[in-house]
Scaffold this motif. Structure first.
Motif, mmCIF file in Angstrom:
data_model
loop_
_atom_site.group_PDB
_atom_site.id
_atom_site.type_symbol
_atom_site.label_atom_id
_atom_site.label_comp_id
_atom_site.label_asym_id
_atom_site.label_seq_id
_atom_site.Cartn_x
_atom_site.Cartn_y
_atom_site.Cartn_z
ATOM 1 N N GLN A 286 0.854 -1.193 0.000
ATOM 2 C CA GLN A 286 0.000 0.000 0.000
ATOM 3 C C GLN A 286 0.892 1.245 0.000
ATOM 4 O O GLN A 286 1.900 1.289 0.693
ATOM 5 C CB GLN A 286 -0.862 -0.016 1.265
ATOM 6 N N PHE B 124 -2.574 -2.885 -5.617
ATOM 7 C CA PHE B 124 -3.068 -2.712 -4.240
ATOM 8 C C PHE B 124 -4.586 -2.523 -4.241
ATOM 9 O O PHE B 124 -5.306 -3.130 -3.445
ATOM 10 C CB PHE B 124 -2.369 -1.535 -3.550
ATOM 11 N N SER C 286 -12.627 -9.085 -1.279
ATOM 12 C CA SER C 286 -13.458 -8.674 -0.139
ATOM 13 C C SER C 286 -14.902 -8.484 -0.620
ATOM 14 O O SER C 286 -15.846 -9.011 -0.031
ATOM 15 C CB SER C 286 -12.917 -7.383 0.487
ATOM 16 N N ILE D 48 -18.250 -11.141 0.187
ATOM 17 C CA ILE D 48 -19.460 -10.656 0.865
ATOM 18 C C ILE D 48 -20.676 -10.795 -0.055
ATOM 19 O O ILE D 48 -21.747 -11.230 0.351
ATOM 20 C CB ILE D 48 -19.271 -9.201 1.341
ATOM 21 N N ARG E 110 -10.332 -7.960 12.511
ATOM 22 C CA ARG E 110 -10.337 -6.641 11.864
ATOM 23 C C ARG E 110 -9.406 -5.699 12.648
ATOM 24 O O ARG E 110 -8.954 -6.029 13.726
ATOM 25 C CB ARG E 110 -11.726 -6.020 11.858
ATOM 26 N N VAL E 111 -9.257 -4.507 12.074
ATOM 27 C CA VAL E 111 -8.400 -3.457 12.663
ATOM 28 C C VAL E 111 -7.042 -4.081 13.019
ATOM 29 O O VAL E 111 -6.597 -4.094 14.158
ATOM 30 C CB VAL E 111 -9.054 -2.789 13.888
ATOM 31 N N ARG F 152 -3.183 -4.255 13.088
ATOM 32 C CA ARG F 152 -2.065 -3.314 13.129
ATOM 33 C C ARG F 152 -0.828 -4.039 13.669
ATOM 34 O O ARG F 152 -0.950 -5.010 14.418
ATOM 35 C CB ARG F 152 -2.356 -2.126 14.072
ATOM 36 N N THR G 74 -16.853 -4.536 9.967
ATOM 37 C CA THR G 74 -16.632 -5.087 8.619
ATOM 38 C C THR G 74 -15.626 -4.230 7.844
ATOM 39 O O THR G 74 -14.738 -4.753 7.163
ATOM 40 C CB THR G 74 -17.969 -5.121 7.838
ATOM 41 N N ALA H 208 -11.863 0.419 11.353
ATOM 42 C CA ALA H 208 -12.182 1.495 12.299
ATOM 43 C C ALA H 208 -11.094 2.554 12.255
ATOM 44 O O ALA H 208 -9.945 2.274 11.913
ATOM 45 C CB ALA H 208 -12.270 0.923 13.713
ATOM 46 N N CYS I 264 -11.964 1.487 5.877
ATOM 47 C CA CYS I 264 -12.028 1.453 4.414
ATOM 48 C C CYS I 264 -12.656 2.740 3.848
ATOM 49 O O CYS I 264 -13.841 3.004 4.059
ATOM 50 C CB CYS I 264 -12.850 0.253 3.974
ATOM 51 N N PRO I 265 -11.885 3.516 3.094
ATOM 52 C CA PRO I 265 -12.442 4.757 2.556
ATOM 53 C C PRO I 265 -13.418 4.514 1.407
ATOM 54 O O PRO I 265 -14.144 5.426 1.017
ATOM 55 C CB PRO I 265 -11.191 5.509 2.064
ATOM 56 N N ALA I 266 -13.442 3.281 0.877
ATOM 57 C CA ALA I 266 -14.324 2.988 -0.262
ATOM 58 C C ALA I 266 -15.592 2.273 0.186
ATOM 59 O O ALA I 266 -16.302 1.705 -0.635
ATOM 60 C CB ALA I 266 -13.578 2.117 -1.268
ATOM 61 N N TYR J 178 -18.952 3.164 -1.519
ATOM 62 C CA TYR J 178 -18.885 2.751 -2.917
ATOM 63 C C TYR J 178 -19.023 1.222 -3.024
ATOM 64 O O TYR J 178 -19.835 0.709 -3.800
ATOM 65 C CB TYR J 178 -17.561 3.232 -3.526
ATOM 66 N N ALA J 179 -18.243 0.495 -2.200
ATOM 67 C CA ALA J 179 -18.250 -0.976 -2.266
ATOM 68 C C ALA J 179 -19.644 -1.511 -1.943
ATOM 69 O O ALA J 179 -20.147 -2.427 -2.605
ATOM 70 C CB ALA J 179 -17.223 -1.554 -1.296
ATOM 71 N N MET K 188 -22.111 -3.647 -4.605
ATOM 72 C CA MET K 188 -22.722 -4.952 -4.296
ATOM 73 C C MET K 188 -24.238 -4.880 -4.474
ATOM 74 O O MET K 188 -24.857 -5.810 -4.987
ATOM 75 C CB MET K 188 -22.365 -5.379 -2.872
#
Ligand code: HEM
Length: 538
Positions: free
Chosen positions: A130, A327, A335, A339, A401-402, A404, A472, A475, A480-482, A485-486, A490
């Motif tokens: 990324q 990326f 993803s 889903i 999720r999340v 790091r 999902t 956080a 996810c900035p998209a 849109y995603a 769907m």
């Protein structure tokens, strides 16, 4: 390998200094890793029924996550457990009380890309990493331009689904479907076609994603789409194979000789080649600064303009553009596909037949009101949104999720200390099944989230909303900035499938098949066949 090394040292005694140096380095690095793991003062969760094998962690981690949630996380206590990738430190799962601190921790301390780097051995496999620019462009340009993308997406969605799931006898024959057509006199199909849905949905999503984050010509280039759909798989295969047979201190050589890694790099190079003429054309048009010609509104253009605006120091090469595109493909395709398939399985489950009818009614009404699928129209599909969210609450894709990793030693406010390199995550699946957050969690309640929207805040509890108990889309800053849109893409696909097709399971059972699991990943069943035919007026 050892015999060759001994012979070489005998022939060239000076080499022994190099060999000793490497050995000392390996021993030192091993000690550092061991120490980091010991420094992690947390309870160690393991299988205690006699089988604590590595394979058990690959196939049955879900059992351990349930125990870990009940025993530790629910009571505000973190735990660690074995990482099935033995060379990595134990996985750490944190309770929700740490979420706010993780959300606001700077990337230089608790990093999302560093987690991927460790998990996928990105430095050695050539897997595209990324970049800040790639995320920035989605966070700004995609969100700003989203409402203008819908007419193009609506048309592309119809074209690609018609192509992949032909509905009429003439189309089946034209596209080489092998089944005998029973009623070819009418332009209505009567025979069901059997397909394995995952690859088809992946192709549909890849084409829509390519149109948005790539360009129109890329979305029609099957070689490009093949690379984009395959990149996650080839990168993971390379990472697994490398770890299985190459000691970590030899891995830098793999890119020259090891076929799985060479495949990742070859695809990356080919992607750059495909991009080169498109990039040159876009850059030339930008320099020509022709006010009259309309600039494309897509991911390639957003990236070209972003780098252009940053000036001389930031040159967008085909290789860098390929990295960003790969990326995006890894972030977007599987993803969304997983889903989408999971929701589809719930939609065609015989227990939800009456709900499906209500959803089709909602779609028909909204379509009558708006005539086309603008952003506003899609946002009116509140029942579909609630159904999708409930489907993911029960049949979530992935436990964690999340994610790091600590780039530096990190200490939380309450004193919990993470040594450098610790990989932390939150158990997405835990709260979703917790009656304190979701009463009667075992029950599939399709309007659970719709009621919450109606009774509380209409902007919360949507499929793409962020919340601490439903992660999902992650956080905090790196969520996810998209996501909007995603979620809409769907829905666009589901709307088409529900209104143009009848779909059912190709098996005696008419209920969704069990999920498949690998470590913390869970996926809707990939082997299942479904039947489809053109929807007939009822
Ligand atoms: C249903 C589909 C998708 C799901 C479930 C999903 C989920 C996620 C998650 C969980 C994260 C990490 C968030 C965190 O750890 O806090 C993420 C990050 C990201 N996603 Fe998505 N995503 C989806 C689709 C997409 C699409 C279509 C794109 C478009 C390219 C995209 C672009 C990104 C980017 C750029 C990031 C990194 C953000 C950052 O580091 O600041 N995702 N996504």
């Amino acid at each position: 390998m050892l015999r060759d090394l001994t012979a070489a040292v005998q022939a060239h005694p000076a080499l022994s200094i190099v060999v000793l140096g490497i050995a000392a380095f390996v021993a030192w690095a091993g000690r550092v890793r061991h120490r980091a793991s010991r420094e992690l003062k947390l309870p160690f969760l393991r299988f205690e029924d006699g089988d604590d094998s590595r394979q058990r962690y690959v196939t049955d981690s879900g059992t351990l996550f349930k125990i870990g949630y009940e025993k530790y996380l629910r009571h505000g206590q973190a735990f660690k457990m074995r990482n099935y990738i033995d060379e990595l430190p134990p996985q750490v799962y944190l309770p929700l009380k740490y979420l706010d601190e993780v959300k606001s921790a700077p990337q230089a301390k608790l990093s999302f890309p560093y987690f991927s780097l460790l998990l996928f051995s990105q430095d050695h496999t050539g897997m595209a990493k990324q970049t800040d620019e790639a995320a920035h462009v989605i966070r700004t340009d995609l969100i700003r331009n989203q409402p203008f993308l819908y007419p193009g997406l609506e048309a592309e969605r119809a074209a690609v689904i018609d192509e992949k799931l032909p509905r009429t006898p003439g189309e089946w024959q034209r596209r080489g479907h092998v089944k005998t057509v029973q009623n070819s006199s009418a332009y209505t199909s009567v025979e069901w076609q059997s397909v394995n849905p995952y690859p088809i949905l992946a192709y549909i999503i890849a084409r829509l994603a390519a149109k948005t984050t790539g360009s129109a010509e890329l979305s029609r280039n099957d070689e490009w789409l093949g690379i984009m759909i395959g990149v996650t798989q080839t990168s993971m295969v390379a990472a697994h194979a490398l770890r299985a047979s190459w000691p970590w201190w030899t891995r830098w050589v793999a890119r020259y000789v090891f076929p799985p890694v060479k495949k990742v790099l070859a695809d990356r190079a080919r992607a750059a080649e495909i991009l080169r003429p498109i990039l040159e054309e876009r850059v030339a048009a930008l320099h020509a600064d022709d006010e009259k010609s309309e600039r494309p509104n897509d991911g390639i253009q957003w990236l070209v303009e972003y780098y252009h605006a940053r000036g001389k120091g930031a040159r967008l090469t085909p290789e860098l553009l390929a990295q960003n595109q790969l990326f995006y493909a890894m972030a977007a395709i599987h993803s969304s596909t997983a889903i989408l398939l999971s929701v589809l399985y719930d939609l065609i489950d015989e227990r939800h037949a009456h709900i499906k009818a209500e959803l089709i009614d909602e779609i028909d009404q909204v379509h009558k009101e708006f005539g086309s699928w603008s952003r506003q129209a899609v946002s009116k599909l509140v029942k579909l949104d609630s159904f999708m969210k409930e489907s993911q609450r029960i049949h979530y894709v992935g436990h964690a999720r999340v994610t790091r990793a600590a780039k530096v030693p990190y200490t939380f406010k309450d004193g919990l200390h993470l040594p450098q390199g610790t990989m932390i995550q939150f158990l997405h699946s835990g709260p979703l099944q917790d009656p304190d957050y979701f009463p009667d969690p075992e029950t599939f309640d399709p309007w659970r989230f719709l009621r919450k929207r109606q009774e509380g805040d209409p902007n919360k509890f949507q499929f793409a909303s962020l919340s601490d108990t439903e992660t999902t889309f992650g956080a905090g800053f790196h969520a996810c900035p998209a996501r909007n849109y995603a979620s809409d893409v769907m829905k666009l696909v589901l709307v088409y499938l529900l209104t143009k097709y009848e779909i059912k399971y190709d098996s005696d059972s008419r209920r969704r098949p069990p999920e498949t699991a690998h470590d913390s990943a869970t996926m809707p069943n990939l082997a299942t066949q479904i039947l489809y035919r053109e929807r007939r007026a009822s």
